[in-house]
Design a protein around this motif. Structure first.
Motif, PDB file in Angstrom:
ATOM      1  N   SER A  39       0.801  -1.226   0.000  1.00 40.52           N
ATOM      2  CA  SER A  39       0.000   0.000   0.000  1.00 40.52           C
ATOM      3  C   SER A  39       0.832   1.273   0.000  1.00 40.52           C
ATOM      4  N   SER A 117      -9.792  -9.369 -11.236  1.00 41.90           N
ATOM      5  CA  SER A 117      -9.185  -8.082 -10.887  1.00 41.90           C
ATOM      6  C   SER A 117     -10.063  -7.323  -9.891  1.00 41.90           C
ATOM      7  N   LEU A 118     -11.382  -7.373 -10.101  1.00 45.59           N
ATOM      8  CA  LEU A 118     -12.303  -6.739  -9.145  1.00 45.59           C
ATOM      9  C   LEU A 118     -12.253  -7.436  -7.791  1.00 45.59           C
ATOM     10  N   VAL A 119     -12.187  -8.762  -7.817  1.00 43.95           N
ATOM     11  CA  VAL A 119     -12.125  -9.524  -6.563  1.00 43.95           C
ATOM     12  C   VAL A 119     -10.838  -9.200  -5.810  1.00 43.95           C
ATOM     13  N   THR A 121      -9.030  -6.439  -5.996  1.00 44.11           N
ATOM     14  CA  THR A 121      -9.099  -5.067  -5.467  1.00 44.11           C
ATOM     15  C   THR A 121      -9.923  -5.010  -4.192  1.00 44.11           C
ATOM     16  N   ARG A 122     -11.073  -5.669  -4.214  1.00 48.10           N
ATOM     17  CA  ARG A 122     -11.937  -5.650  -3.037  1.00 48.10           C
ATOM     18  C   ARG A 122     -11.320  -6.424  -1.876  1.00 48.10           C
ATOM     19  N   THR A 123     -10.690  -7.551  -2.170  1.00 44.09           N
ATOM     20  CA  THR A 123     -10.051  -8.342  -1.117  1.00 44.09           C
ATOM     21  C   THR A 123      -8.913  -7.569  -0.469  1.00 44.09           C
ATOM     22  N   SER A 125      -8.597  -4.336  -0.273  1.00 45.22           N
ATOM     23  CA  SER A 125      -9.173  -3.257   0.527  1.00 45.22           C
ATOM     24  C   SER A 125      -9.711  -3.788   1.856  1.00 45.22           C
ATOM     25  N   ILE A 126     -10.385  -4.933   1.834  1.00 42.72           N
ATOM     26  CA  ILE A 126     -10.938  -5.512   3.065  1.00 42.72           C
ATOM     27  C   ILE A 126      -9.826  -5.928   4.022  1.00 42.72           C
ATOM     28  N   ASP A 129      -8.258  -2.829   5.598  1.00 44.22           N
ATOM     29  CA  ASP A 129      -9.136  -2.301   6.651  1.00 44.22           C
ATOM     30  C   ASP A 129      -9.093  -3.183   7.895  1.00 44.22           C
TER      31      ASP A 129
END
Length: 208
Positions: A39, A117-119, A121-123, A125-126, A129
């Motif tokens: 990150s 790619s969407l999965v 990105t979301r993973t 981010s989760i 967090d």
């Protein structure tokens, strides 16, 4: 398979490997260091920028493959509905089946690449967090622990103050009792002296 679909397949394999690393049960310290590097690293930021551009091209390939699949499917349906038998129809049918297979393969390949790619990105981010939440929880736990220790110290001080007040009250009561005892002793001495004086005066009168 053409070069751009081969690159898409390599990108899909890299996404699968990255997803396995992200969801693997790593120790907390290693996971924290890994996600902090991903990150905050400027190199990873540049790589992510290049990947975003690559996914735009993959999306274009997905739309093209989807159109080809629909077109080949329509041609196959037209060939099936047309009359005639023989070697020519068998060759046309096999050619259409191969084209349909390649179109479906390219559609699934590019579609899964975009979906993963969407999965990812979301993973990511989760998980990031979650790490931040764990850090905040650890800080809050330390703060609460320090507050609890401070509360125990305050309670001990209050208990000592109460004990000191009770001791001072007992000391005041003892001093009051001593004062009353001295007053009573003085009063008893005074009364005894008067009694002795009175008794001595009566004895003198009788002897006269």
């Amino acid at each position: 398979m053409t070069i751009y679909y081969s690159l898409t397949f390599l990108l899909l394999a890299a996404e699968m490997a990255t997803f396995c690393v992200l969801v693997s049960p790593l120790p907390y310290t290693i996971r924290k260091s890994l996600f902090r590097f991903l990150s905050e690293s400027p190199i990873i930021a540049k790589v992510a920028y290049v990947l975003k551009i690559s996914f735009i091209f993959v999306a274009i390939l997905f739309v093209d493959a989807l159109q080809r699949m629909f077109r080949v499917t329509a041609e196959s349906e037209m060939a099936k509905s047309g009359g005639g038998q023989g070697m020519h129809d068998a060759r046309v049918e096999s050619s259409l089946a191969a084209r349909k297979f390649y179109a479906q393969r390219n559609t699934y390949l590019t579609g899964f690449c975009l979906f993963l790619s969407l999965v990812l990105t979301r993973t990511f981010s989760i998980m990031l967090d979650l790490i931040h939440t764990q850090e905040e929880y650890a800080k809050l736990k330390k703060t609460i622990g320090a507050g609890a220790k401070g509360g125990d110290q305050v309670k001990q001080v209050e208990d000592l103050k109460k004990k000191l007040a009770a001791s001072e009250a007992k000391e005041r009561d003892f001093e009051t009792l001593k004062k009353q005892a001295r007053q009573q002793a003085a009063e008893f001495d005074r009364l005894a002296t008067k009694y002795n004086e009175a008794t001595g005066a009566v004895s003198d009168k009788k002897s006269d």
